[in-house]
Design a protein around this motif. Structure first.
Motif, PDB file in Angstrom:
ATOM      1  N   LEU A   1       2.278   3.114   1.145  1.00  0.00           N
ATOM      2  CA  LEU A   1       2.960   1.942   0.616  1.00  0.00           C
ATOM      3  C   LEU A   1       4.433   2.241   0.365  1.00  0.00           C
ATOM      4  O   LEU A   1       5.313   1.416   0.693  1.00  0.00           O
ATOM      5  CB  LEU A   1       2.278   1.477  -0.666  1.00  0.00           C
ATOM      6  CG  LEU A   1       2.830   0.214  -1.328  1.00  0.00           C
ATOM      7  CD1 LEU A   1       2.874  -0.958  -0.356  1.00  0.00           C
ATOM      8  CD2 LEU A   1       2.004  -0.144  -2.565  1.00  0.00           C
ATOM      9  N   ASN A   2       4.724   3.417  -0.177  1.00  0.00           N
ATOM     10  CA  ASN A   2       6.124   3.826  -0.370  1.00  0.00           C
ATOM     11  C   ASN A   2       6.881   3.841   0.949  1.00  0.00           C
ATOM     12  O   ASN A   2       8.040   3.412   1.023  1.00  0.00           O
ATOM     13  CB  ASN A   2       6.190   5.216  -1.002  1.00  0.00           C
ATOM     14  CG  ASN A   2       5.927   5.201  -2.492  1.00  0.00           C
ATOM     15  OD1 ASN A   2       6.155   4.201  -3.169  1.00  0.00           O
ATOM     16  ND2 ASN A   2       5.428   6.314  -3.017  1.00  0.00           N
ATOM     17  N   LEU A   3       6.229   4.338   1.995  1.00  0.00           N
ATOM     18  CA  LEU A   3       6.885   4.461   3.295  1.00  0.00           C
ATOM     19  C   LEU A   3       7.348   3.094   3.794  1.00  0.00           C
ATOM     20  O   LEU A   3       8.485   2.938   4.267  1.00  0.00           O
ATOM     21  CB  LEU A   3       5.923   5.108   4.294  1.00  0.00           C
ATOM     22  CG  LEU A   3       6.495   5.503   5.651  1.00  0.00           C
ATOM     23  CD1 LEU A   3       7.561   6.584   5.502  1.00  0.00           C
ATOM     24  CD2 LEU A   3       5.373   5.984   6.565  1.00  0.00           C
ATOM     25  N   ILE A   4       6.481   2.099   3.694  1.00  0.00           N
ATOM     26  CA  ILE A   4       6.834   0.769   4.179  1.00  0.00           C
ATOM     27  C   ILE A   4       7.834   0.099   3.253  1.00  0.00           C
ATOM     28  O   ILE A   4       8.833  -0.480   3.699  1.00  0.00           O
ATOM     29  CB  ILE A   4       5.570  -0.095   4.323  1.00  0.00           C
ATOM     30  CG1 ILE A   4       4.591   0.545   5.314  1.00  0.00           C
ATOM     31  CG2 ILE A   4       5.936  -1.511   4.764  1.00  0.00           C
ATOM     32  CD1 ILE A   4       5.167   0.814   6.686  1.00  0.00           C
ATOM     33  N   ARG A   5       7.626   0.187   1.959  1.00  0.00           N
ATOM     34  CA  ARG A   5       8.517  -0.469   1.006  1.00  0.00           C
ATOM     35  C   ARG A   5       9.912   0.134   1.044  1.00  0.00           C
ATOM     36  O   ARG A   5      10.919  -0.590   1.040  1.00  0.00           O
ATOM     37  CB  ARG A   5       7.927  -0.366  -0.405  1.00  0.00           C
ATOM     38  CG  ARG A   5       8.773  -1.026  -1.477  1.00  0.00           C
ATOM     39  CD  ARG A   5       8.069  -0.989  -2.818  1.00  0.00           C
ATOM     40  NE  ARG A   5       6.855  -1.816  -2.819  1.00  0.00           N
ATOM     41  CZ  ARG A   5       6.006  -1.891  -3.836  1.00  0.00           C
ATOM     42  NH1 ARG A   5       6.224  -1.185  -4.942  1.00  0.00           N
ATOM     43  NH2 ARG A   5       4.958  -2.686  -3.764  1.00  0.00           N
ATOM     44  N   GLN A   6       9.999   1.454   1.087  1.00  0.00           N
ATOM     45  CA  GLN A   6      11.304   2.112   1.042  1.00  0.00           C
ATOM     46  C   GLN A   6      11.997   2.111   2.394  1.00  0.00           C
ATOM     47  O   GLN A   6      13.204   2.319   2.450  1.00  0.00           O
ATOM     48  CB  GLN A   6      11.140   3.529   0.482  1.00  0.00           C
ATOM     49  CG  GLN A   6      10.717   3.512  -0.988  1.00  0.00           C
ATOM     50  CD  GLN A   6      10.344   4.876  -1.536  1.00  0.00           C
ATOM     51  OE1 GLN A   6      10.303   5.882  -0.817  1.00  0.00           O
ATOM     52  NE2 GLN A   6      10.024   4.919  -2.829  1.00  0.00           N
ATOM     53  N   ARG A   7      11.250   1.841   3.458  1.00  0.00           N
ATOM     54  CA  ARG A   7      11.900   1.595   4.741  1.00  0.00           C
ATOM     55  C   ARG A   7      12.715   0.316   4.651  1.00  0.00           C
ATOM     56  O   ARG A   7      13.820   0.223   5.195  1.00  0.00           O
ATOM     57  CB  ARG A   7      10.839   1.493   5.848  1.00  0.00           C
ATOM     58  CG  ARG A   7      11.389   1.318   7.274  1.00  0.00           C
ATOM     59  CD  ARG A   7      11.488  -0.142   7.689  1.00  0.00           C
ATOM     60  NE  ARG A   7      10.195  -0.781   7.832  1.00  0.00           N
ATOM     61  CZ  ARG A   7       9.521  -0.837   8.974  1.00  0.00           C
ATOM     62  NH1 ARG A   7      10.017  -0.289  10.064  1.00  0.00           N
ATOM     63  NH2 ARG A   7       8.345  -1.457   9.030  1.00  0.00           N
ATOM     64  N   GLY A   8      12.187  -0.685   3.938  1.00  0.00           N
ATOM     65  CA  GLY A   8      12.921  -1.930   3.754  1.00  0.00           C
ATOM     66  C   GLY A   8      14.041  -1.807   2.741  1.00  0.00           C
ATOM     67  O   GLY A   8      15.110  -2.390   2.920  1.00  0.00           O
TER      68      GLY A   8
ATOM     69  N   ASP B   1       9.254   4.566  -6.486  1.00  0.00           N
ATOM     70  CA  ASP B   1       7.954   5.008  -5.999  1.00  0.00           C
ATOM     71  C   ASP B   1       6.838   4.218  -6.668  1.00  0.00           C
ATOM     72  O   ASP B   1       6.920   3.849  -7.845  1.00  0.00           O
ATOM     73  CB  ASP B   1       7.754   6.495  -6.292  1.00  0.00           C
ATOM     74  CG  ASP B   1       8.573   7.394  -5.375  1.00  0.00           C
ATOM     75  OD1 ASP B   1       9.044   6.899  -4.335  1.00  0.00           O
ATOM     76  OD2 ASP B   1       8.734   8.583  -5.709  1.00  0.00           O
ATOM     77  N   VAL B   2       5.796   3.989  -5.924  1.00  0.00           N
ATOM     78  CA  VAL B   2       4.635   3.273  -6.442  1.00  0.00           C
ATOM     79  C   VAL B   2       3.836   4.208  -7.344  1.00  0.00           C
ATOM     80  O   VAL B   2       3.537   5.352  -6.965  1.00  0.00           O
ATOM     81  CB  VAL B   2       3.750   2.778  -5.291  1.00  0.00           C
ATOM     82  CG1 VAL B   2       2.495   2.093  -5.835  1.00  0.00           C
ATOM     83  CG2 VAL B   2       4.528   1.833  -4.379  1.00  0.00           C
TER      84      VAL B   2
END
Length: 467
Positions: A377-384, A390-391
């Motif tokens: 989830l961090n990977l997708i959110r922080q890509r944006g 961090d979650v």
């Protein structure tokens, strides 16, 4: 137009055949002759499978309808003042059987694709040894595509997998060979899902080539689609396993910044696993998906403000929306610009790497593997948004965050209504310009009706509740 009835199902996992007389599925000329007469060389197989990719790209299927109808039944779209295309689905009208017949067209085009695929799969052909690998690849693509089409049909025309405890509620007919005399009944949802899984697994076993990148089915595309199907089935372990296979293949990577914005217009990005290609010479024209949102097209549908409120102003995904000063009052102020080109050459995603990460995150969260789910989830959110925190959520709160991220990341790609239904959630439209702001679960009108001409001509075919 040549008319025929959907053939009786003779499935790998079925005890009996399932249902339906389909009178308006048009057969291409080559489909009216025997397989042996048509398939006499590898060139015939190459042409036939390309014909299938063209078939599923039309406006009545992936070119527009399947994504758009799914999204306008959810929360993230509102109608402009003059919208009429698909409006009956946005307003959950039980009399859509007398509307524009979009449900008839998707059904017909899906089953025509199945017919074309069955011709490839069922052909009795022995290739030269030098062509055996390519032959297996094409047959593998056909199996995987047949699994995808059956899955698409069952998720659009039937309630979600867990609607009943054993998935025994009515699905759609499974069609594995042609029988123009049959009047079959509907298979159960569980049977259709099992057939889709079996076909995708067979395809994975046959495919060893990558022929045109993201524009043709591959082993990894089939695995990615299985990660979605297993997620819908709540088979969390297999969803993780299939997602792992795709991510660990090393063939795909997430794009960021402007490349994220451009990927839909340019196509073939490193995160595109399977997508519908549109070109200058082969596109849907005024019937394109983007044209339903852009001011330069019909502009019938607008983004709901409550979705926009979920996205940080610095998130790259806000670039998917554009302020239109011509929109005022309840219609203001944004348009969806995920598919921005006026030439309608934007590519339409079937499945992207970001979804695979979110599939894995959700499945791991359901399995209690919070750390793994948080990482994806961090990977997708922080890509944006690189500055996103961090979650740290766990349990139901973590699942809630994953569903919100799916809503943002996969917006306007046909996912939200299916996510709501499989979690048995009500539809609450906060920003609404149509007739319906709330639809409680269970929702009769969050699936399409079986086309009336089919139920009129086949007494064995049951209609969905409420229509």
């Amino acid at each position: 137009m040549t008319h025929f009835k959907i053939p009786k199902a003779t499935g790998l996992v079925l005890v009996a055949a399932a249902s339906l007389g389909c009178n308006d599925l048009a057969l291409d000329p080559y489909a009216s002759i025997s397989n042996d007469a048509y398939f006499q060389s590898m060139g015939d197989f190459r042409a036939a499978v390309v014909g299938v990719y063209d078939q599923i790209s039309i406006a009545d299927y992936y070119g527009r309808s399947i994504h758009l109808m799914s999204d306008i039944m959810g929360e993230d779209v509102k109608q402009n003042g003059s919208a009429n295309r698909y409006q009956e689905f946005a307003d959950f009208e039980g009399q859509v059987l007398t509307g524009h017949d979009y449900e008839t067209e998707l059904w017909a085009e899906g089953y025509e694709a199945v017919n074309m695929l069955n011709m490839i799969i069922n052909s009795d052909f022995e290739p030269a040894s030098a062509l055996a690998q390519e032959y297996d690849q094409i047959r593998g693509e056909a199996y995987a595509l047949r699994g995808l089409v059956h899955f698409d049909l069952v998720r659009m025309y039937a309630q979600h997998y867990t609607f009943t405890a054993d998935a025994s509620h009515p699905g759609v007919p499974i069609v594995l060979e042609s029988d123009v005399t049959s009047l079959p009944e509907r298979n159960s949802v569980g049977q259709v899902y099992a057939q889709a899984v079996a076909d995708l697994q067979t395809g994975i076993g046959l495919m060893t080539q990558t022929r045109r990148g993201s524009y043709m089915m591959t082993r990894e595309a089939a695995q990615a689609l299985l990660s979605r199907i297993y997620l819908y089935m709540e088979d969390w372990s297999n969803a993780v396993s299939m997602a792992d296979a795709v991510i660990n293949s090393g063939k795909y990577s997430l794009v960021s910044g402007q490349a994220y914005v451009d990927q839909f217009a340019t196509g073939g990005s490193s995160e595109a696993i399977f997508e519908i290609q549109n070109t200058d010479t082969d596109n849907r024209g005024s019937d394109s998906l983007g044209g339903m949102y852009r001011a330069s097209g019909y502009g019938d549908y607008l983004p709901a403000r409550d979705l926009l409120d979920l996205i940080d102003s610095d998130d790259i995904r806000m670039s998917m929306f554009e302020v239109d000063p011509g929109l005022t009052g309840i219609y203001a102020a944004h348009r969806v610009m995920k598919w921005p080109t006026a030439s309608n050459t934007d590519n339409i995603p079937v499945i992207r790497l970001s979804e695979v990460y979110l599939n894995r995150a959700e499945a791991n969260a359901q399995l209690g593997n919070a750390g793994e789910a948080q990482a994806d989830l961090n990977l997708i959110r922080q890509r944006g948004l690189s500055t996103a925190a961090d979650v740290t959520a766990t349990g139901d709160a973590l699942l809630d965050e994953i569903l919100v991220e799916r809503r943002i990341e996969l917006g306007y790609e046909g996912h939200r209504i299916h996510d709501l239904m499989r979690y048995k959630l009500d539809i609450n439209r906060v920003d609404v310009t149509g007739d319906v702001a709330f639809m409680g679960y269970p929702c009769n009108f969050c699936i399409l009706p079986i086309p009336q001409e089919e139920t009129d001509t086949n007494p064995n075919l049951s209609q969905n509740t409420g229509y």
